[in-house]
Motif scaffolding. Structure first.
Motif, PDB file in Angstrom:
ATOM      1  N   TYR A   1      -2.725   2.935   8.686  1.00  0.00           N
ATOM      2  CA  TYR A   1      -2.629   2.213   7.388  1.00  0.00           C
ATOM      3  C   TYR A   1      -2.225   0.752   7.683  1.00  0.00           C
ATOM      4  O   TYR A   1      -2.832  -0.221   7.403  1.00  0.00           O
ATOM      5  CB  TYR A   1      -1.546   2.704   6.572  1.00  0.00           C
ATOM      6  CG  TYR A   1      -1.527   4.001   6.021  1.00  0.00           C
ATOM      7  CD1 TYR A   1      -3.060   4.732   5.855  1.00  0.00           C
ATOM      8  CD2 TYR A   1      -0.811   4.517   5.335  1.00  0.00           C
ATOM      9  CE1 TYR A   1      -3.027   5.978   5.514  1.00  0.00           C
ATOM     10  CE2 TYR A   1      -0.809   6.038   4.703  1.00  0.00           C
ATOM     11  CZ  TYR A   1      -2.107   6.505   4.836  1.00  0.00           C
ATOM     12  OH  TYR A   1      -2.083   7.803   4.280  1.00  0.00           O
TER      13      TYR A   1
ATOM     14  N   GLU B   1       0.329   7.822  10.013  1.00  0.00           N
ATOM     15  CA  GLU B   1      -0.024   7.160   8.734  1.00  0.00           C
ATOM     16  C   GLU B   1       0.329   5.371   8.987  1.00  0.00           C
ATOM     17  O   GLU B   1      -0.655   4.812   8.568  1.00  0.00           O
ATOM     18  CB  GLU B   1       0.768   7.796   7.578  1.00  0.00           C
ATOM     19  CG  GLU B   1       0.492   9.064   7.243  1.00  0.00           C
ATOM     20  CD  GLU B   1       1.143   9.585   5.997  1.00  0.00           C
ATOM     21  OE1 GLU B   1       0.572   9.501   4.832  1.00  0.00           O
ATOM     22  OE2 GLU B   1       2.318   9.612   6.212  1.00  0.00           O
TER      23      GLU B   1
ATOM     24  N   MET C   1       6.290   7.871   5.092  1.00  0.00           N
ATOM     25  CA  MET C   1       5.003   7.917   6.036  1.00  0.00           C
ATOM     26  C   MET C   1       5.370   8.268   7.442  1.00  0.00           C
ATOM     27  O   MET C   1       6.614   8.112   7.872  1.00  0.00           O
ATOM     28  CB  MET C   1       4.292   6.547   6.073  1.00  0.00           C
ATOM     29  CG  MET C   1       3.675   6.019   5.066  1.00  0.00           C
ATOM     30  SD  MET C   1       3.143   4.312   5.175  1.00  0.00           S
ATOM     31  CE  MET C   1       2.309   4.129   3.377  1.00  0.00           C
TER      32      MET C   1
ATOM     33  N   TYR D   1       0.774  -1.308   0.114  1.00  0.00           N
ATOM     34  CA  TYR D   1       0.013   0.027   0.022  1.00  0.00           C
ATOM     35  C   TYR D   1       0.609   1.171  -0.065  1.00  0.00           C
ATOM     36  O   TYR D   1       1.796   1.319   0.787  1.00  0.00           O
ATOM     37  CB  TYR D   1      -0.795   0.001   1.452  1.00  0.00           C
ATOM     38  CG  TYR D   1      -1.690   1.548   1.233  1.00  0.00           C
ATOM     39  CD1 TYR D   1      -2.922   1.293   0.425  1.00  0.00           C
ATOM     40  CD2 TYR D   1      -1.441   2.302   2.276  1.00  0.00           C
ATOM     41  CE1 TYR D   1      -3.666   2.645   0.319  1.00  0.00           C
ATOM     42  CE2 TYR D   1      -2.169   3.440   2.250  1.00  0.00           C
ATOM     43  CZ  TYR D   1      -3.433   3.583   1.233  1.00  0.00           C
ATOM     44  OH  TYR D   1      -4.216   4.869   1.275  1.00  0.00           O
TER      45      TYR D   1
ATOM     46  N   HIS E   1      -0.072   5.632  -0.238  1.00  0.00           N
ATOM     47  CA  HIS E   1      -1.221   6.702   0.032  1.00  0.00           C
ATOM     48  C   HIS E   1      -2.187   6.956  -1.329  1.00  0.00           C
ATOM     49  O   HIS E   1      -3.415   7.161  -1.259  1.00  0.00           O
ATOM     50  CB  HIS E   1      -0.873   7.996   0.531  1.00  0.00           C
ATOM     51  CG  HIS E   1      -1.974   8.889   0.755  1.00  0.00           C
ATOM     52  ND1 HIS E   1      -2.013   9.845  -0.233  1.00  0.00           N
ATOM     53  CD2 HIS E   1      -2.631   9.371   1.557  1.00  0.00           C
ATOM     54  CE1 HIS E   1      -2.983  10.765   0.011  1.00  0.00           C
ATOM     55  NE2 HIS E   1      -3.356  10.300   1.246  1.00  0.00           N
ATOM     56  N   LYS E   2      -1.220   6.728  -2.366  1.00  0.00           N
ATOM     57  CA  LYS E   2      -2.012   7.243  -3.834  1.00  0.00           C
ATOM     58  C   LYS E   2      -2.959   6.372  -4.252  1.00  0.00           C
ATOM     59  O   LYS E   2      -3.512   6.631  -5.080  1.00  0.00           O
ATOM     60  CB  LYS E   2      -0.631   7.375  -4.820  1.00  0.00           C
ATOM     61  CG  LYS E   2      -0.014   6.109  -5.090  1.00  0.00           C
ATOM     62  CD  LYS E   2       0.949   6.368  -6.385  1.00  0.00           C
ATOM     63  CE  LYS E   2       1.752   5.042  -6.805  1.00  0.00           C
ATOM     64  NZ  LYS E   2       2.634   5.308  -7.652  1.00  0.00           N
TER      65      LYS E   2
ATOM     66  N   GLY F   1       3.932   7.916   1.364  1.00  0.00           N
ATOM     67  CA  GLY F   1       3.240   8.748   2.474  1.00  0.00           C
ATOM     68  C   GLY F   1       2.459   9.977   1.557  1.00  0.00           C
ATOM     69  O   GLY F   1       2.655   9.839   0.383  1.00  0.00           O
ATOM     70  N   SER F   2       1.437  10.467   2.313  1.00  0.00           N
ATOM     71  CA  SER F   2       0.696  11.501   1.681  1.00  0.00           C
ATOM     72  C   SER F   2       1.325  12.991   1.764  1.00  0.00           C
ATOM     73  O   SER F   2       1.244  13.987   1.112  1.00  0.00           O
ATOM     74  CB  SER F   2      -0.656  11.645   2.376  1.00  0.00           C
ATOM     75  OG  SER F   2      -0.280  12.152   4.016  1.00  0.00           O
TER      76      SER F   2
END
Length: 335
Positions: free
Chosen positions: A285, A281, A277, A224, A226-227, A259-260
């Motif tokens: 997640y 996060e 991240m 995983y 974030h996108k 990460g975002s």
């Protein structure tokens, strides 16, 4: 920390591929013989030396007493965690197969209660030609390990999977052509011919593996970022599609480049701004993913000593590691 100092003069640094590629992946390496001045992708296996010297003596010849590992829950840890010294913070990782050091790597992992996935074929540059993926080259790379006896490591759960390939869906890695599902199944079949009880896994999302009746492939791999959108939807979709294909699911997080941006921690340099991240996060997640009962391993891209030494990151990962250890043990085998 369990230190394996008897390996210090023999092992080489071990890295891995386990980055952010999903159904659409990042830029690959150039074909063999070409020149490319662009930086390598952030999730590439290192090139391993060829030709290689003969394998070393078995580990029991260096005076170490026998050891039976203790494993609980599912493997958890950052890939590229095999730098001569397996510590107690993580219970699983991925390493490249290097014939002259693989037995010592396995013994070090056994004594640290760490479970390993190994990619015996090396980077994609060794497994392609101008026409795309080369099955002949891939089999020759795997054949380098035929003379080594992994049976005790498979039996005691130290060696838990052969990662047969990274990102078969990324045509950039394979001279412009994706690797086909029949080719993936043939690789898995060939792996089982050599190691019948060793799971054959591939780093490809279950979505890519749809529509084929696999008999030998055991697990898909979806990590995983974030996108990829809401994590709950991500893990539910990939778990469902893996089950539909009769496959186990390896998953985890791209903690370095996934990460975002909310953390403010820069990721690795690349063709665009990437973010690592933050602790919040990782918790959010990671807890969502670990709540999915179908997963068999939780691995992260990737080991970075400076990042992992941050107190906030260390604390978040310790919480997830404890949760992973409390889960029921699951092998990464097809169902």
């Amino acid at each position: 920390m369990i230190r394996t100092t008897f390996l210090l003069a023999l092992l080489v640094p071990l890295t891995n591929a386990c980055g952010g590629g999903g159904p659409t992946a990042s830029v690959g390496l150039p074909p063999e013989g070409s020149v490319d001045s662009s930086p390598p992708p952030p999730d590439s296996l290192p090139t391993d030396s060829t030709p290689v010297p003969p394998p070393p003596p078995p580990p029991d010849s260096v005076g170490q007493p026998p050891y039976t590992p203790v494993h609980s829950g599912i493997p958890f840890g950052p890939t590229q965690q095999g730098f001569l010294d397996f510590g107690p913070d993580f219970s699983g990782t991925l390493v490249p197969g290097i014939p002259d050091s693989v037995m010592l790597t396995l013994e070090a992992a056994r004594r640290a209660n760490v479970r390993l996935f190994i990619q015996f074929s090396g980077s994609e540059q060794y497994n392609r030609d101008e026409h795309g993926f080369s099955m002949e080259k891939w089999k020759a790379r795997v054949d380098r390990f035929r003379g080594l006896d992994f049976s005790s490591y498979i039996a005691d759960g130290t060696l838990i999977g052969h990662r047969i390939m990274d990102e078969p869906n990324d045509a950039n890695n394979w001279s412009g052509k994706e690797v086909t599902l029949p080719e993936i199944e043939e690789m898995a079949r060939y792996s089982k011919e050599i190691w019948p009880t060793l799971p054959a896994v591939i780093r490809a999302f279950p979505e890519y593996l749809k529509g084929y009746q696999f008999q030998y492939l055991d697990a898909a791999w979806a990590q995983y970022l974030h996108k990829f959108g809401p994590v709950e939807e991500f893990i539910a979709t990939n778990a469902r599609e893996a089950k539909d294909a009769g496959l186990s699911l390896i998953t985890g997080l791209n903690i370095i480049n996934g990460g975002s941006g909310s953390s403010g921690i820069p990721g690795r340099k690349g063709f665009r701004q990437l973010w690592s991240m933050g602790a919040d996060e990782i918790r959010a997640y990671g807890n969502a993913i670990l709540a999915e009962p179908h997963i068999c391993a939780f691995l992260m891209f990737e080991y970075d000593a400076q990042y992992l030494a941050r107190p906030d990151i260390k604390a978040a990962l310790a919480e997830l590691a404890q949760k992973a250890a409390a889960l029921p043990k699951r092998e990464c085998r097809r169902e």
